[in-house]
Write a protein that holds these residues in place. Structure first.
Motif, mmCIF file in Angstrom:
data_model
loop_
_atom_site.group_PDB
_atom_site.id
_atom_site.type_symbol
_atom_site.label_atom_id
_atom_site.label_comp_id
_atom_site.label_asym_id
_atom_site.label_seq_id
_atom_site.Cartn_x
_atom_site.Cartn_y
_atom_site.Cartn_z
ATOM 1 N N ALA A 26 0.795 -1.233 0.000
ATOM 2 C CA ALA A 26 0.000 0.000 0.000
ATOM 3 C C ALA A 26 0.825 1.280 0.000
ATOM 4 N N PRO A 27 1.897 1.421 0.812
ATOM 5 C CA PRO A 27 2.650 2.690 0.797
ATOM 6 C C PRO A 27 3.201 3.051 -0.580
ATOM 7 N N TYR A 28 3.740 2.049 -1.313
ATOM 8 C CA TYR A 28 4.269 2.326 -2.656
ATOM 9 C C TYR A 28 3.150 2.729 -3.609
ATOM 10 N N LEU A 29 2.010 2.055 -3.514
ATOM 11 C CA LEU A 29 0.881 2.401 -4.373
ATOM 12 C C LEU A 29 0.394 3.816 -4.105
ATOM 13 N N HIS A 328 -11.646 9.136 18.821
ATOM 14 C CA HIS A 328 -12.871 8.475 18.383
ATOM 15 C C HIS A 328 -13.636 9.335 17.385
ATOM 16 N N HIS A 329 -13.793 10.630 17.684
ATOM 17 C CA HIS A 329 -14.570 11.507 16.801
ATOM 18 C C HIS A 329 -13.854 11.738 15.472
ATOM 19 N N VAL A 330 -12.528 11.887 15.501
ATOM 20 C CA VAL A 330 -11.777 12.077 14.258
ATOM 21 C C VAL A 330 -11.880 10.833 13.386
ATOM 22 N N VAL A 331 -11.664 9.652 13.994
ATOM 23 C CA VAL A 331 -11.745 8.395 13.245
ATOM 24 C C VAL A 331 -13.157 8.191 12.694
ATOM 25 N N THR A 332 -14.173 8.451 13.530
ATOM 26 C CA THR A 332 -15.564 8.257 13.109
ATOM 27 C C THR A 332 -15.919 9.145 11.923
ATOM 28 N N ASN A 333 -15.554 10.421 11.990
ATOM 29 C CA ASN A 333 -15.883 11.327 10.891
ATOM 30 C C ASN A 333 -15.130 10.965 9.616
ATOM 31 N N CYS A 334 -13.891 10.504 9.742
ATOM 32 C CA CYS A 334 -13.158 10.047 8.550
ATOM 33 C C CYS A 334 -13.853 8.836 7.933
ATOM 34 N N LEU A 335 -14.275 7.889 8.774
ATOM 35 C CA LEU A 335 -14.965 6.702 8.272
ATOM 36 C C LEU A 335 -16.282 7.071 7.597
ATOM 37 N N ILE A 336 -17.002 8.024 8.174
ATOM 38 C CA ILE A 336 -18.294 8.428 7.607
ATOM 39 C C ILE A 336 -18.112 8.961 6.191
ATOM 40 N N ALA A 425 -4.434 -0.273 -1.914
ATOM 41 C CA ALA A 425 -3.957 1.037 -1.454
ATOM 42 C C ALA A 425 -4.896 1.683 -0.454
ATOM 43 N N TYR A 426 -6.164 1.775 -0.822
ATOM 44 C CA TYR A 426 -7.069 2.591 -0.023
ATOM 45 C C TYR A 426 -7.792 1.818 1.063
ATOM 46 N N PHE A 427 -7.869 0.506 0.949
ATOM 47 C CA PHE A 427 -8.464 -0.241 2.048
ATOM 48 C C PHE A 427 -7.553 -0.254 3.269
ATOM 49 N N SER A 428 -6.270 0.071 3.074
ATOM 50 C CA SER A 428 -5.379 0.181 4.229
ATOM 51 C C SER A 428 -5.869 1.284 5.167
ATOM 52 N N PHE A 429 -6.471 2.357 4.602
ATOM 53 C CA PHE A 429 -7.052 3.413 5.442
ATOM 54 C C PHE A 429 -8.213 2.856 6.264
ATOM 55 N N PHE A 430 -9.075 2.082 5.606
ATOM 56 C CA PHE A 430 -10.205 1.510 6.327
ATOM 57 C C PHE A 430 -9.731 0.528 7.399
ATOM 58 N N TYR A 431 -8.725 -0.273 7.082
ATOM 59 C CA TYR A 431 -8.195 -1.193 8.086
ATOM 60 C C TYR A 431 -7.667 -0.426 9.294
ATOM 61 N N PHE A 432 -6.942 0.664 9.029
ATOM 62 C CA PHE A 432 -6.376 1.461 10.122
ATOM 63 C C PHE A 432 -7.465 2.101 10.966
ATOM 64 N N LEU A 433 -8.465 2.699 10.308
ATOM 65 C CA LEU A 433 -9.524 3.390 11.038
ATOM 66 C C LEU A 433 -10.383 2.409 11.839
ATOM 67 N N LEU A 434 -10.745 1.290 11.218
ATOM 68 C CA LEU A 434 -11.541 0.290 11.929
ATOM 69 C C LEU A 434 -10.747 -0.330 13.065
ATOM 70 N N GLY A 435 -9.461 -0.592 12.838
ATOM 71 C CA GLY A 435 -8.616 -1.116 13.908
ATOM 72 C C GLY A 435 -8.479 -0.137 15.058
ATOM 73 N N SER A 436 -8.421 1.163 14.731
ATOM 74 C CA SER A 436 -8.352 2.185 15.789
ATOM 75 C C SER A 436 -9.609 2.172 16.650
ATOM 76 N N LEU A 437 -10.772 1.998 16.006
ATOM 77 C CA LEU A 437 -12.014 1.913 16.774
ATOM 78 C C LEU A 437 -12.017 0.694 17.694
ATOM 79 N N VAL A 438 -11.525 -0.437 17.197
ATOM 80 C CA VAL A 438 -11.471 -1.638 18.042
ATOM 81 C C VAL A 438 -10.588 -1.381 19.269
ATOM 82 N N LEU A 439 -9.422 -0.756 19.052
ATOM 83 C CA LEU A 439 -8.525 -0.455 20.174
ATOM 84 C C LEU A 439 -9.175 0.508 21.162
#
Length: 476
Positions: A26-29, A328-336, A425-439
């Motif tokens: 993903a970073p190279y892409l 939480h609010h930053v991650v949530t709004n990005c996901l929305i 490339a871009y699902f890495s953002f979703f993985y990061f944001l969703l993982g942040s919510l789990v944490l």
């Protein structure tokens, strides 16, 4: 871009579909995509980028397709495969055609007819521009909803706080409110949250109870991705997203207002202090400014940012879990916004619903704790823990996030039309944001365990999300 090194994007996509092992990480892409987009900008690209493309200045091993780390190009959107959202102009044209086919005439003149058209467009038409939050029309409606929410809060929060004042006075005596003004204000805030979370939870259960992605017999979570990006966005889903987004934007603004306060600084005092230090033979200008800063904020341990004109300080009403809530609010709004842009509204609606359902007992337990109703607090606390485990520690990570991890590639790339490079490339953002919510959910669950331990061992109800070290017990 050199055609001899990199094939056309569509040809690259076909090659990637045949052999996904050639896709860089993903970073190279993302780096390649940023440079590709930058060089496509008419003014900037032709001025800054080399004539033969930015890859022409890099070593061949890095840019030779398909094994070069920076050799892959892809379209960062999928709109060439998606049906266009229905604009209001499209709706009017369709209405005129339908009227002509039925032997009637569509009359859009007059206020009542125009309002009727707007109503049908907004509430009876699928896949309109309101279904994507980044569309100008949706952004205008979203802004209006945020302003309406803030207006309603300004009207009702004082009334809710007055209710808390009466309840506290009746339960603990007339002197209780003198020492609990902060708790009374927060009581009003949590009544508002309880009303909102209850309303959207009831609507969500009613609206989504028969949707296929909640029903295993109808395919379950595979329906989140099937027919993407062209599954219809119904009006109920579009408005559900608009209202939820408006609430979360307001929540972020309110958290900032609750956590910080801005105070003006006397600029003359600052300049006078600089002159004083200059007379005291402090020659270095930077050193003088540092000494003045120490003098100006001396004793203000809550100062976060200082300038000669104003300073930003922590507010006395700052939450104990400010960092977690801000994240939480930053991650949530990005996901929305990301889920709306990429038309993942179905999975977004699932995330909204599981959070809202668990928020109801949270609000109820906080309300009971603020007025120190211990029995009610215990009942709500137990309900909250059960709901938290079921919704945020089981359904969210194992059902929703599990579907993102295991089903999205199959349906979007293998069975769909999405470029595998775009997914990587871009699902890495979703993985990061969703993982942040789990944490964050795990972090808050640990806070809940602390509250439960205090409740069992000391018989006291401390809200560690409001106060990191527990609440100061004030006598009634």
């Amino acid at each position: 871009m050199s055609a001899s090194i990199t094939p056309p994007v569509e040809e690259q996509r076909r090659i990637r579909l045949k052999d996904s092992s050639i896709i860089p990480s993903a970073p190279y892409l993302l780096i390649s995509n940023v440079f590709d987009l930058g060089c496509d900008i008419p003014l900037v690209g032709h001025t800054v980028c080399p004539q033969n493309g930015w890859r022409s200045i890099l070593p061949k091993s890095w840019v030779e397709f398909p094994h070069g780390k920076l050799s892959h190009s892809f379209d960062s959107s999928f709109f060439q495969y998606a049906d266009r959202d229905v604009s209001y102009a499209d709706y009017i044209r369709w209405e005129k055609v339908n009227a002509r086919n039925s032997g009637t005439v569509h009359n859009g003149e007059g206020i009542s007819n125009a309002l009727h058209d707007y109503y049908n467009y907004a509430f009876n038409t699928n896949s309109t521009e309101l279904g994507m939050l980044t569309n100008p029309m949706a952004l205008c409606v979203l802004t209006a909803l945020v302003l309406i929410i803030r207006l309603l809060k300004r009207v009702f929060l004082p009334k809710f706080s007055a209710l808390g004042r009466r309840l506290g006075r009746n339960t603990h005596g007339p002197n209780w409110e003198n020492d609990n003004e902060e708790r009374i204000i927060k009581f009003g805030e949590y009544v508002y949250r309880l009303c909102y979370h209850s309303a959207v939870s009831i609507f969500g259960l009613w609206y989504f109870h028969d949707k296929s992605w909640w029903n295993k017999e109808q395919g379950g979570t595979s329906n989140l991705w099937d027919m993407h990006p062209n599954h219809p966005v119904e009006p109920g889903m579009a408005w559900y997203y608009l209202v939820q987004s408006a609430y979360n934007i307001d929540a972020l603004i309110s958290l900032i207002e609750l956590s910080f306060k801005v105070e003006l600084v006397n600029p003359f005092a600052y300049s006078s202090a600089l002159k004083f230090l200059e007379k005291e033979h402090v020659v270095d200008e930077n050193l003088r400014k540092k000494e003045v800063l120490k003098m100006m904020v001396k004793g203000c341990d809550k100062t976060l940012f200082w300038t000669p004109l104003f300073q930003v300080k922590w507010s006395p009403t700052v939450r104990g879990d400010f960092r977690e809530m801000m994240a939480h609010h930053v991650v949530t709004n990005c996901l929305i916004f990301l889920s709306s842009y990429y038309r993942f509204t179905r999975i977004g609606s699932m995330i909204f619903l599981v959070h809202d359902l668990s928020d109801v007992p949270i609000d109820m337990s906080k309300l009971a704790n603020f007025v120190k109703w211990k029995t009610t607090t215990i009942v709500c606390f137990v309900t909250m823990v059960i709901m938290w485990i079921v919704t945020r520690l089981v359904i969210f990570p194992f059902v929703i996030c599990g579907s993102v991890l295991t089903e999205s590639y199959e349906f979007l790339v293998e069975k769909g039309k999405m470029d595998p490079a775009l997914h990587e490339a871009y699902f890495s953002f979703f993985y990061f944001l969703l993982g942040s919510l789990v944490l964050l959910h795990i972090t808050w669950f640990i806070i809940l365990l602390r509250i439960g331990w205090t409740l069992v061992s000391k018989g006291e109800t401390h809200d560690y999300s409001e106060h990191k070290n527990g609440e100061k017990q004030k006598s009634s």
